[in-house]
Design a protein around this motif. Structure first.
Motif, mmCIF file in Angstrom:
data_model
loop_
_atom_site.group_PDB
_atom_site.id
_atom_site.type_symbol
_atom_site.label_atom_id
_atom_site.label_comp_id
_atom_site.label_asym_id
_atom_site.label_seq_id
_atom_site.Cartn_x
_atom_site.Cartn_y
_atom_site.Cartn_z
ATOM 1 N N VAL A 1 6.612 33.758 12.066
ATOM 2 C CA VAL A 1 6.574 32.649 11.119
ATOM 3 C C VAL A 1 7.886 32.658 10.340
ATOM 4 O O VAL A 1 8.307 33.702 9.831
ATOM 5 N N ASP A 2 8.543 31.498 10.256
ATOM 6 C CA ASP A 2 9.796 31.341 9.521
ATOM 7 C C ASP A 2 9.504 30.690 8.168
ATOM 8 O O ASP A 2 8.715 29.748 8.079
ATOM 9 N N PHE A 3 10.177 31.195 7.122
ATOM 10 C CA PHE A 3 9.988 30.710 5.756
ATOM 11 C C PHE A 3 11.302 30.228 5.162
ATOM 12 O O PHE A 3 12.363 30.748 5.497
ATOM 13 N N ASP A 4 11.226 29.264 4.236
ATOM 14 C CA ASP A 4 12.414 28.819 3.517
ATOM 15 C C ASP A 4 12.605 29.683 2.267
ATOM 16 O O ASP A 4 11.872 30.656 2.050
ATOM 17 N N GLY A 5 13.571 29.337 1.441
ATOM 18 C CA GLY A 5 13.887 30.106 0.239
ATOM 19 C C GLY A 5 12.794 30.127 -0.813
ATOM 20 O O GLY A 5 12.766 31.000 -1.668
ATOM 21 N N GLN A 6 11.858 29.166 -0.738
ATOM 22 C CA GLN A 6 10.745 29.112 -1.695
ATOM 23 C C GLN A 6 9.471 29.718 -1.109
ATOM 24 O O GLN A 6 8.408 29.629 -1.705
#
Length: 70
Positions: free
Chosen positions: A33-38
């Motif tokens: 799973v890839d996440f953004d900065g938030q």
């Protein structure tokens, strides 16, 4: 949202947004799973996809946006 299957690597990428990924977590063998900065999910990468999901049928139901077939 985009679904992209890569036959040469048997991988499926589900992209929820075009925001850049800054962190990735493997939640199961070959499922990342890839996440953004938030900390919001931007995508899911599934390796050996044919062994993990049914790729023979995709059903889209009650999606409020435009559906495009590439």
């Amino acid at each position: 949202m985009k679904l992209a299957y890569h036959a040469d690597t048997d991988s499926l990428y589900v992209e929820f947004t075009e925001r850049p990924s800054v962190e990735s977590t493997e939640i199961a063998a070959g499922v990342v799973v890839d996440f953004d900065g938030q900390g919001r999910v931007v995508g899911i990468d599934i390796d050996n996809a044919r062994n993990k999901v049914d790729l023979d049928r995709v059903v889209v139901s009650a999606v409020p946006g435009f559906i495009e077939v590439a």
